[in-house]
Design a protein around this motif. Structure first.
Motif, PDB file in Angstrom:
ATOM      1  N   ARG A 128       0.801  -1.221   0.000  1.00  0.00           N
ATOM      2  CA  ARG A 128       0.000   0.000   0.000  1.00  0.00           C
ATOM      3  C   ARG A 128       0.835   1.273   0.000  1.00  0.00           C
ATOM      4  O   ARG A 128       0.577   2.194  -0.785  1.00  0.00           O
ATOM      5  CB  ARG A 128      -0.937  -0.001   1.212  1.00  0.00           C
ATOM      6  N   ASP A 129       1.855   1.378   0.875  1.00  0.00           N
ATOM      7  CA  ASP A 129       2.609   2.634   0.960  1.00  0.00           C
ATOM      8  C   ASP A 129       3.892   2.618   0.127  1.00  0.00           C
ATOM      9  O   ASP A 129       4.630   3.600   0.110  1.00  0.00           O
ATOM     10  CB  ASP A 129       2.940   2.977   2.417  1.00  0.00           C
ATOM     11  N   GLN A 130       4.149   1.515  -0.593  1.00  0.00           N
ATOM     12  CA  GLN A 130       5.334   1.404  -1.452  1.00  0.00           C
ATOM     13  C   GLN A 130       6.632   1.687  -0.694  1.00  0.00           C
ATOM     14  O   GLN A 130       7.606   2.194  -1.247  1.00  0.00           O
ATOM     15  CB  GLN A 130       5.203   2.344  -2.660  1.00  0.00           C
ATOM     16  N   ASP A 131       6.634   1.340   0.580  1.00  0.00           N
ATOM     17  CA  ASP A 131       7.815   1.508   1.430  1.00  0.00           C
ATOM     18  C   ASP A 131       8.265   0.127   1.884  1.00  0.00           C
ATOM     19  O   ASP A 131       7.555  -0.560   2.632  1.00  0.00           O
ATOM     20  CB  ASP A 131       7.463   2.385   2.642  1.00  0.00           C
ATOM     21  N   THR A 134       8.192  -0.978   5.723  1.00  0.00           N
ATOM     22  CA  THR A 134       6.979  -1.203   6.504  1.00  0.00           C
ATOM     23  C   THR A 134       6.212  -2.397   5.937  1.00  0.00           C
ATOM     24  O   THR A 134       6.306  -2.702   4.747  1.00  0.00           O
ATOM     25  CB  THR A 134       6.059   0.027   6.492  1.00  0.00           C
TER      26      THR A 134
END
Length: 201
Positions: A128-131, A134
């Motif tokens: 979801r956050d493309q990180d 995480t």
């Protein structure tokens, strides 16, 4: 559902589970595996196999919208093993439904009719956050967490999670391990060292 019907479903799932277990190496496997006492996980595995069995015929996969993604056979950059050739159905991207895998993975070998052999079923879901640091949105299926997050494997593919099930090819590293250490890609020789569990990161 009647008790008899439910018992039939559970018995079928258990039989599939036992059938899957019977092809594991005698010394056991590494990596994750569903809890055989988890009735839902066993039913979901049975469903995935029942739905994808027809894709043993590569033509059925193509007919149902699974598209060969390039000509690359994916090999493990971290150690031994390979995955094979990805046939992706974009409409199933993000699916956590055992009946709707995102990708089917086929062998480098072809049969006498020039068709590849089905080896693996895979589900993929966008991070979801493309990180990559995480993982609060990590999906799970069969009572197992998806691997990742990891970078995309080809142009335009987002950072994502994925889960493999080697339903049609024995994997000495475990049925849900990403890489199969018994496989190589064309022109690739087995690399020294162990099979890395993660891929793409």
């Amino acid at each position: 559902m009647s008790v008899r019907s439910l018992k039939s479903v559970v018995t079928c799932a258990a039989a599939v589970s036992l059938g899957l277990a019977s092809v594991a190496p005698a010394h056991g496997v590494e990596g994750p595996a569903p809890d055989p006492r988890d009735a839902k996980a066993m039913r979901d595995m049975a469903t995935a196999i029942a739905v994808t069995a027809k894709y043993a015929d590569e033509r059925e996969a193509l007919k149902d919208g699974y598209v060969p993604h390039g000509q690359e056979c994916m090999t493990n950059p971290f150690g031994v093993g390979a995955m094979g050739y990805h046939y992706v159905k974009q409409a199933n991207w993000g699916s956590k439904d055992p009946a709707r895998p995102t990708a089917l993975l086929y062998s480098k070998e072809k049969d006498r009719n020039g068709r590849r052999k089905l080896q693996t079923v895979e589900w993929m879901s966008t991070d979801r956050d493309q990180d990559l640091k995480t993982a609060d949105d990590r999906p799970s299926m069969f009572g197992l967490p998806f691997d990742g997050p990891m970078p995309g494997h080809w142009a335009g593919m987002p950072k994502h999670y994925d889960l493999h099930m080697w339903a049609y090819k024995e994997n000495p590293a475990g049925r849900f391990h990403n890489w199969n250490p018994a496989l190589t890609c064309p022109g690739k020789s087995p690399a020294p060292g162990g099979a890395g569990h993660a891929h793409g990161h």
